[in-house]
Design a protein around this motif. Structure first.
Motif, PDB file in Angstrom:
ATOM      1  N   LEU A  72       0.815  -1.216   0.000  1.00 44.31           N
ATOM      2  CA  LEU A  72       0.000   0.000   0.000  1.00 44.31           C
ATOM      3  C   LEU A  72       0.849   1.267   0.000  1.00 44.31           C
ATOM      4  CD1 LEU A  72      -2.689  -1.112   2.608  1.00 44.31           C
ATOM      5  CD2 LEU A  72      -3.041  -0.828   0.133  1.00 44.31           C
ATOM      6  N   GLN A  73       1.977   1.225   0.680  1.00 47.07           N
ATOM      7  CA  GLN A  73       2.798   2.426   0.841  1.00 47.07           C
ATOM      8  C   GLN A  73       3.689   2.718  -0.362  1.00 47.07           C
ATOM      9  OE1 GLN A  73       5.099   2.435   4.447  1.00 47.07           O
ATOM     10  NE2 GLN A  73       5.753   4.548   4.177  1.00 47.07           N
ATOM     11  N   PHE A  74       4.207   1.692  -1.016  1.00 39.97           N
ATOM     12  CA  PHE A  74       5.259   1.899  -2.004  1.00 39.97           C
ATOM     13  C   PHE A  74       4.851   1.598  -3.447  1.00 39.97           C
ATOM     14  CE2 PHE A  74       7.542   0.688   1.997  1.00 39.97           C
ATOM     15  CZ  PHE A  74       7.976   1.974   2.294  1.00 39.97           C
ATOM     16  N   ASN A  75       3.561   1.510  -3.709  1.00 39.09           N
ATOM     17  CA  ASN A  75       3.108   1.197  -5.064  1.00 39.09           C
ATOM     18  C   ASN A  75       2.071   2.199  -5.555  1.00 39.09           C
ATOM     19  OD1 ASN A  75       4.467  -1.336  -5.980  1.00 39.09           O
ATOM     20  ND2 ASN A  75       3.759  -1.980  -3.966  1.00 39.09           N
ATOM     21  N   ASP A  76       1.689   2.028  -6.813  1.00 40.77           N
ATOM     22  CA  ASP A  76       0.764   2.950  -7.468  1.00 40.77           C
ATOM     23  C   ASP A  76      -0.685   2.493  -7.407  1.00 40.77           C
ATOM     24  OD1 ASP A  76       2.994   4.520  -8.264  1.00 40.77           O
ATOM     25  OD2 ASP A  76       3.277   3.231 -10.015  1.00 40.77           O
ATOM     26  N   THR A  77      -0.904   1.184  -7.501  1.00 37.96           N
ATOM     27  CA  THR A  77      -2.265   0.641  -7.452  1.00 37.96           C
ATOM     28  C   THR A  77      -2.287  -0.650  -6.642  1.00 37.96           C
ATOM     29  OG1 THR A  77      -2.025  -0.622  -9.500  1.00 37.96           O
ATOM     30  CG2 THR A  77      -2.963   1.594  -9.694  1.00 37.96           C
ATOM     31  N   ALA A  78      -3.441  -0.938  -6.086  1.00 39.99           N
ATOM     32  CA  ALA A  78      -3.699  -2.215  -5.414  1.00 39.99           C
ATOM     33  C   ALA A  78      -4.960  -2.792  -6.033  1.00 39.99           C
ATOM     34  CB  ALA A  78      -3.900  -2.013  -3.918  1.00 39.99           C
ATOM     35  N   THR A  79      -4.934  -4.086  -6.301  1.00 38.48           N
ATOM     36  CA  THR A  79      -6.105  -4.759  -6.852  1.00 38.48           C
ATOM     37  C   THR A  79      -6.439  -5.960  -5.983  1.00 38.48           C
ATOM     38  OG1 THR A  79      -5.512  -4.069  -9.089  1.00 38.48           O
ATOM     39  CG2 THR A  79      -7.090  -5.874  -8.885  1.00 38.48           C
ATOM     40  N   ALA A  80      -7.633  -5.954  -5.422  1.00 39.80           N
ATOM     41  CA  ALA A  80      -8.139  -7.100  -4.667  1.00 39.80           C
ATOM     42  C   ALA A  80      -8.787  -8.053  -5.657  1.00 39.80           C
ATOM     43  CB  ALA A  80      -9.154  -6.639  -3.627  1.00 39.80           C
ATOM     44  N   ILE A  81      -8.535  -9.341  -5.467  1.00 42.23           N
ATOM     45  CA  ILE A  81      -9.029 -10.360  -6.393  1.00 42.23           C
ATOM     46  C   ILE A  81      -9.702 -11.455  -5.590  1.00 42.23           C
ATOM     47  CG2 ILE A  81      -8.397 -11.996  -8.206  1.00 42.23           C
ATOM     48  CD1 ILE A  81      -5.713 -10.247  -8.399  1.00 42.23           C
ATOM     49  N   LEU A  82     -10.954 -11.726  -5.926  1.00 37.70           N
ATOM     50  CA  LEU A  82     -11.714 -12.769  -5.249  1.00 37.70           C
ATOM     51  C   LEU A  82     -12.565 -13.450  -6.301  1.00 37.70           C
ATOM     52  CD1 LEU A  82     -12.068 -13.938  -2.429  1.00 37.70           C
ATOM     53  CD2 LEU A  82     -13.877 -12.289  -2.039  1.00 37.70           C
ATOM     54  N   GLY A  83     -12.258 -14.712  -6.577  1.00 37.50           N
ATOM     55  CA  GLY A  83     -12.919 -15.385  -7.680  1.00 37.50           C
ATOM     56  C   GLY A  83     -12.599 -14.645  -8.963  1.00 37.50           C
ATOM     57  N   GLY A  84     -13.593 -14.383  -9.782  1.00 39.80           N
ATOM     58  CA  GLY A  84     -13.394 -13.629 -11.012  1.00 39.80           C
ATOM     59  C   GLY A  84     -13.614 -12.138 -10.843  1.00 39.80           C
ATOM     60  N   THR A  85     -13.762 -11.680  -9.612  1.00 43.96           N
ATOM     61  CA  THR A  85     -14.051 -10.276  -9.344  1.00 43.96           C
ATOM     62  C   THR A  85     -12.792  -9.553  -8.897  1.00 43.96           C
ATOM     63  OG1 THR A  85     -16.321 -10.783  -8.736  1.00 43.96           O
ATOM     64  CG2 THR A  85     -15.440  -8.698  -7.938  1.00 43.96           C
TER      65      THR A  85
END
Length: 110
Positions: A72-85
């Motif tokens: 969270l601190q050192f990147n540009d984006t975060a993507t949560a992935i659960l199943g196909g969502t």
């Protein structure tokens, strides 16, 4: 779709948690993952996640959260992935908030 990330730390246990809440229910899936994209890219996954009663939130708890906080601190984006969502978050401006979270000194509560 709107979504939010909430981080908590309970020093009594001690345990960290990340909860991601969306405006639509998360699908049931065996594996929850987060992908962080940017200068310190990484991916993490777990089968130890839980859902809120309404299915709008998914929570992961653990005794260590270094990878999540780094992501969270050192990147540009975060993507949560659960199943196909997937649910993506722009992390612009998150670095200072994560640093403050890291520096927070928990106090004993009642």
């Amino acid at each position: 779709m709107q979504a939010e990330i909430a981080l908590t730390y309970d020093p009594r246990v001690p345990v960290y948690s990340i909860t991601i809440t969306r405006s639509a229910p998360w699908p049931q899936a065996d594996i929850f993952a987060m992908q962080f994209s940017g200068p310190a890219a990484l991916s993490i996954s777990t089968d130890r996640h839980s859902y809120s009663l309404d299915g709008l939130s998914v929570t992961v708890t653990d005794s260590g959260f270094g990878n999540v906080l780094d992501g969270l601190q050192f990147n540009d984006t975060a993507t949560a992935i659960l199943g196909g969502t997937t649910q993506s978050f722009d992390l612009a401006g998150a670095a200072d908030a994560v640093e403050a979270f890291r520096l927070c000194q928990p106090e004993a509560g009642v």
